[in-house]
Design an enzyme around this catalytic site. Structure first.
Site, PDB file in Angstrom:
ATOM      1  N   ASP A   2       0.815  -1.210   0.000  1.00 52.64           N
ATOM      2  CA  ASP A   2       0.000   0.000   0.000  1.00 52.64           C
ATOM      3  C   ASP A   2       0.844   1.254   0.000  1.00 52.64           C
ATOM      4  O   ASP A   2       2.022   1.210   0.329  1.00 52.64           O
ATOM      5  CB  ASP A   2      -0.800   0.052   1.312  1.00 52.64           C
ATOM      6  CG  ASP A   2      -2.023  -0.811   1.241  1.00 52.64           C
ATOM      7  OD1 ASP A   2      -2.312  -1.345   0.172  1.00 52.64           O
ATOM      8  OD2 ASP A   2      -2.682  -0.931   2.284  1.00 52.64           O
ATOM      9  N   LYS A  56      -3.272   2.582  -1.632  1.00 52.57           N
ATOM     10  CA  LYS A  56      -4.135   3.609  -2.084  1.00 52.57           C
ATOM     11  C   LYS A  56      -3.889   4.849  -1.267  1.00 52.57           C
ATOM     12  O   LYS A  56      -3.899   4.775  -0.041  1.00 52.57           O
ATOM     13  CB  LYS A  56      -5.587   3.155  -1.925  1.00 52.57           C
ATOM     14  CG  LYS A  56      -5.703   2.178  -0.748  1.00 52.57           C
ATOM     15  CD  LYS A  56      -7.011   1.493  -0.607  1.00 52.57           C
ATOM     16  CE  LYS A  56      -6.840   0.227   0.165  1.00 52.57           C
ATOM     17  NZ  LYS A  56      -7.921  -0.350   0.788  1.00 52.57           N
ATOM     18  N   GLY A  62       0.596  -0.077   9.240  1.00 47.71           N
ATOM     19  CA  GLY A  62       0.024  -0.266  10.576  1.00 47.71           C
ATOM     20  C   GLY A  62      -0.348  -1.701  10.840  1.00 47.71           C
ATOM     21  O   GLY A  62       0.422  -2.615  10.566  1.00 47.71           O
ATOM     22  N   ILE A 112      -6.876  -3.133  11.576  1.00 40.10           N
ATOM     23  CA  ILE A 112      -7.427  -1.863  12.073  1.00 40.10           C
ATOM     24  C   ILE A 112      -7.522  -0.909  10.893  1.00 40.10           C
ATOM     25  O   ILE A 112      -6.499  -0.461  10.347  1.00 40.10           O
ATOM     26  CB  ILE A 112      -6.570  -1.296  13.218  1.00 40.10           C
ATOM     27  CG1 ILE A 112      -6.667  -2.250  14.407  1.00 40.10           C
ATOM     28  CG2 ILE A 112      -7.047   0.115  13.596  1.00 40.10           C
ATOM     29  CD1 ILE A 112      -6.037  -1.800  15.664  1.00 40.10           C
ATOM     30  N   THR A 129      -0.220  -0.352  15.179  1.00 34.42           N
ATOM     31  CA  THR A 129      -1.189   0.517  14.526  1.00 34.42           C
ATOM     32  C   THR A 129      -0.857   1.983  14.785  1.00 34.42           C
ATOM     33  O   THR A 129      -0.189   2.323  15.767  1.00 34.42           O
ATOM     34  CB  THR A 129      -2.611   0.157  15.007  1.00 34.42           C
ATOM     35  OG1 THR A 129      -3.539   0.857  14.185  1.00 34.42           O
ATOM     36  CG2 THR A 129      -2.835   0.523  16.474  1.00 34.42           C
ATOM     37  N   MET A 171      -7.782   8.690   9.415  1.00 32.34           N
ATOM     38  CA  MET A 171      -8.314   9.243   8.159  1.00 32.34           C
ATOM     39  C   MET A 171      -9.196  10.466   8.413  1.00 32.34           C
ATOM     40  O   MET A 171     -10.214  10.647   7.753  1.00 32.34           O
ATOM     41  CB  MET A 171      -9.143   8.167   7.416  1.00 32.34           C
ATOM     42  CG  MET A 171      -8.321   6.955   7.043  1.00 32.34           C
ATOM     43  SD  MET A 171      -9.306   5.585   6.427  1.00 32.34           S
ATOM     44  CE  MET A 171      -9.854   4.806   7.926  1.00 32.34           C
ATOM     45  N   GLY A 189       3.752   9.985  11.527  1.00 29.50           N
ATOM     46  CA  GLY A 189       4.269   9.520  12.820  1.00 29.50           C
ATOM     47  C   GLY A 189       5.354   8.467  12.679  1.00 29.50           C
ATOM     48  O   GLY A 189       5.305   7.635  11.777  1.00 29.50           O
TER      49      GLY A 189
HETATM   50  N1  SAH Z   1      -4.116  -0.103   9.179  1.00 32.35           N
HETATM   51  C1  SAH Z   1      -3.573   1.193   9.491  1.00 32.35           C
HETATM   52  C2  SAH Z   1      -4.587   2.285   9.289  1.00 32.35           C
HETATM   53  C3  SAH Z   1      -5.013   2.480   7.887  1.00 32.35           C
HETATM   54  S1  SAH Z   1      -6.140   3.829   7.712  1.00 32.35           S
HETATM   55  C4  SAH Z   1      -3.054   1.187  10.935  1.00 32.35           C
HETATM   56  O1  SAH Z   1      -3.311   0.237  11.675  1.00 32.35           O
HETATM   57  O2  SAH Z   1      -2.355   2.133  11.295  1.00 32.35           O
HETATM   58  C5  SAH Z   1      -5.067   5.122   7.244  1.00 32.35           C
HETATM   59  C6  SAH Z   1      -4.928   6.136   8.351  1.00 32.35           C
HETATM   60  O3  SAH Z   1      -4.024   5.687   9.345  1.00 32.35           O
HETATM   61  C7  SAH Z   1      -4.349   7.447   7.913  1.00 32.35           C
HETATM   62  O4  SAH Z   1      -5.341   8.270   7.332  1.00 32.35           O
HETATM   63  C8  SAH Z   1      -3.842   8.016   9.209  1.00 32.35           C
HETATM   64  O5  SAH Z   1      -4.916   8.547   9.950  1.00 32.35           O
HETATM   65  C9  SAH Z   1      -3.372   6.785   9.933  1.00 32.35           C
HETATM   66  N2  SAH Z   1      -1.920   6.564   9.804  1.00 32.35           N
HETATM   67  C10 SAH Z   1      -1.291   5.480   9.318  1.00 32.35           C
HETATM   68  N3  SAH Z   1       0.046   5.597   9.406  1.00 32.35           N
HETATM   69  C11 SAH Z   1       0.274   6.795   9.966  1.00 32.35           C
HETATM   70  C12 SAH Z   1       1.435   7.510  10.318  1.00 32.35           C
HETATM   71  N4  SAH Z   1       2.664   7.004  10.117  1.00 32.35           N
HETATM   72  N5  SAH Z   1       1.312   8.723  10.889  1.00 32.35           N
HETATM   73  C13 SAH Z   1       0.089   9.255  11.103  1.00 32.35           C
HETATM   74  N6  SAH Z   1      -1.044   8.632  10.785  1.00 32.35           N
HETATM   75  C14 SAH Z   1      -0.968   7.416  10.221  1.00 32.35           C
END
Ligand code: SAH
Length: 473
Positions: free
Chosen positions: A248, A270, A302, A306, A331, A383, A412
């Site tokens: 992704d 995406k 992540g 989740i 996550t 998101m 992050g």
């Molecule tokens: N499966 C992922 C989430 C996917 S949804 C998880 O468990 O983290 C995508 C959202 O995750 C983004 O819009 C943002 O809100 C958050 N996100 C994922 N990685 C991030 C990062 N490194 N820093 C900040 N937000 C992050």
């Protein structure tokens, strides 16, 4: 090469160990593990060593070392703090051509003990020839984490089937291909999961199978938030054995770099509103490649369960009877909060935490704001960057105090991490000016106040003059 690494068969061999303290105990432990018959001579023998000798039918000789003790021995070790005695043992042993090791005195050794990674029957030995033992030990620690502990079981399984495989395949090339498939595929994965009987059955079935058809497997793996050091050992292992990787936009380039060099890398999206491959297409790709016998790595930012649609992908695989395994990842909520110094719960501020999606459908959200505004609760929006004005407005409208602290953590755990702090009243406006980039996570709740004290990583976007950045030392 100052020393040639050799593996000694010590089963039943008489070994003399001079010394009875903790160093001697460590050597005796290793020697008994290899089945040696250990005789210890010393004026004093520590209780643990005494016990070990009793357990393994060793011999404890309380008294002075003398040359006759070397009679009939195959190996000699001196582990005392008496330099003269150590030199004497060395001298006597070399005179009789007996291999001798004097602990911590490389000059008096004809053999040395390497640092060992023990996955018997697989044993890895590392030595610096006595020049940099700490380095050898650090390298050992790396290998310990890299070689799964179940390699012992795996190699025993191979050992049990070696003859049968030899009988079944006449050329070494056929046998090599067979074993490579076993050791890097589902059968090995069963062993790693502790399902030894199933692994054995599968191995038998593979031996009896006359077709060339193999089903692959899908690894649904959480790649964490970006910092590659936050990957799990299991994630890394599967990343290094996959034939094809579907990843992704959220997976950081540094993590992608750790995938097997000759794996096919397929970007499937995406970024927001920009799906390189639609979800249905991704599901189909997974099925197609697994059916072609490939080990398919589905790598997601992540944690796959989740807001990762991991569940949907697995349901599709299940429909087609394709084996899979899932590896959790760290996550974003967990990663961003820790790297921004914002504990999601805290005795004085929040006793619960909610992970919710801030994504809007038709410019509105189905979120239950009545529930979200409960006191003593931290809310984490995934998101939510684009709907931030809507989210903060709704939270206030449903009764959350307008000065509730809120934070945006952008990218992050990555070197470019930025944190913006505000309140429900002004966070959207501040973001409008600061324009922090996606991916970004929003944290709402009193715990955000702790950031002032606990921030330790990345940069802070200043509140008064939003264009300035304050580097953290
Ligand atoms: N499966 C992922 C989430 C996917 S949804 C998880 O468990 O983290 C995508 C959202 O995750 C983004 O819009 C943002 O809100 C958050 N996100 C994922 N990685 C991030 C990062 N490194 N820093 C900040 N937000 C992050």
């Amino acid at each position: 090469m100052d020393y040639l690494p050799l593996f000694f068969r010590l089963e039943g061999q008489p070994v003399l160990l001079v010394g009875g303290g903790s160093v001697a105990l460590r050597k005796a432990t290793l020697l008994t593990r290899a089945g040696a018959k250990v005789s210890v001579v010393s004026h004093e023998i520590c209780p643990e060593l005494d016990e070990l000798l009793a357990q393994y039918q060793g011999e404890a000789i309380i008294g002075e070392y003398h040359t006759a003790l070397l009679d009939g021995k195959g190996l000699v070790i001196a582990a005392t703090d008496d330099n003269d005695l150590n030199s004497r043992v060395h001298f006597d042993a070399t005179e009789r051509n007996l291999p001798v090791n004097v602990v911590d005195s490389p000059d008096l050794c004809t053999f040395i003990f390497p640092a060992i990674v023990d996955r018997s029957p697989i044993v890895v030995a590392i030595s610096s020839g006595g020049k940099a033992p700490v380095l050898a030990r650090l390298l050992r620690a790396k290998l310990e984490t890299w070689i799964p502990s179940s390699y012992s079981h795996l190699s025993s399984l191979v050992g049990r089937f070696r003859h049968a495989v030899k009988a079944r395949f006449s050329t070494t090339n056929q046998r090599r291909i067979f074993w490579e498939e076993v050791l890097q595929g589902q059968i090995a994965e069963k062993v790693f999961a502790g399902r030894h009987d199933e692994a054995e059955q599968m191995l038998r079935a593979k031996l009896d199978d006359n077709t060339d058809r193999h089903t692959g497997e899908v690894y649904l793996v959480g790649a964490g938030p970006g910092d590659p050091e936050l990957l799990t050992f299991k994630a890394l292992r599967l990343m290094q054995q996959a034939d094809i990787v579907l990843y992704d936009a959220l997976v950081s380039p540094k993590v992608i770099d750790l995938c097997r060099r000759d794996a096919d890398m397929v970007f499937v999206g995406k970024k927001r509103d920009n799906h390189a491959v639609p979800q249905e297409g991704i599901n189909e790709l997974l099925v197609k490649h697994a059916q072609a016998g490939k080990r398919v790595l589905r790598l997601k930012g992540g944690d796959p369960f989740i807001f990762g649609r991991g569940g949907e992908e697995l349901q599709k695989l299940k429909e087609h009877n394709i084996p899979f395994q899932v590896v959790p990842g760290i996550t974003a909520a967990s990663a961003c909060s820790t790297y921004a110094g914002i504990p999601l719960t805290h005795r004085n501020y929040a006793q619960s935490v909610r992970f919710v999606t801030g994504q809007l459908k038709n410019r509105t959200s189905d979120l239950n704001f009545e529930e979200l505004v409960h006191p003593n609760q931290t809310i984490v929006f995934y998101m939510g960057l684009h709907s931030l004005p809507h989210l903060s407005r709704e939270l206030i409208r449903h009764g959350k105090s307008a000065d509730t602290p809120a934070a945006i953590v952008s990218r992050g755990t990555r070197p470019e991490q930025k944190v913006l702090i505000g309140t429900l009243t002004d966070i959207a406006e501040k973001q409008e000016q600061a324009q922090l980039e996606a991916p970004a996570l929003i944290i709402v709740g009193e715990v955000v106040e702790l950031h002032d004290d606990l921030a330790w990583f990345g940069e802070e976007v200043l509140q008064e003059h939003q264009a300035d950045l304050l580097p953290r030392s």
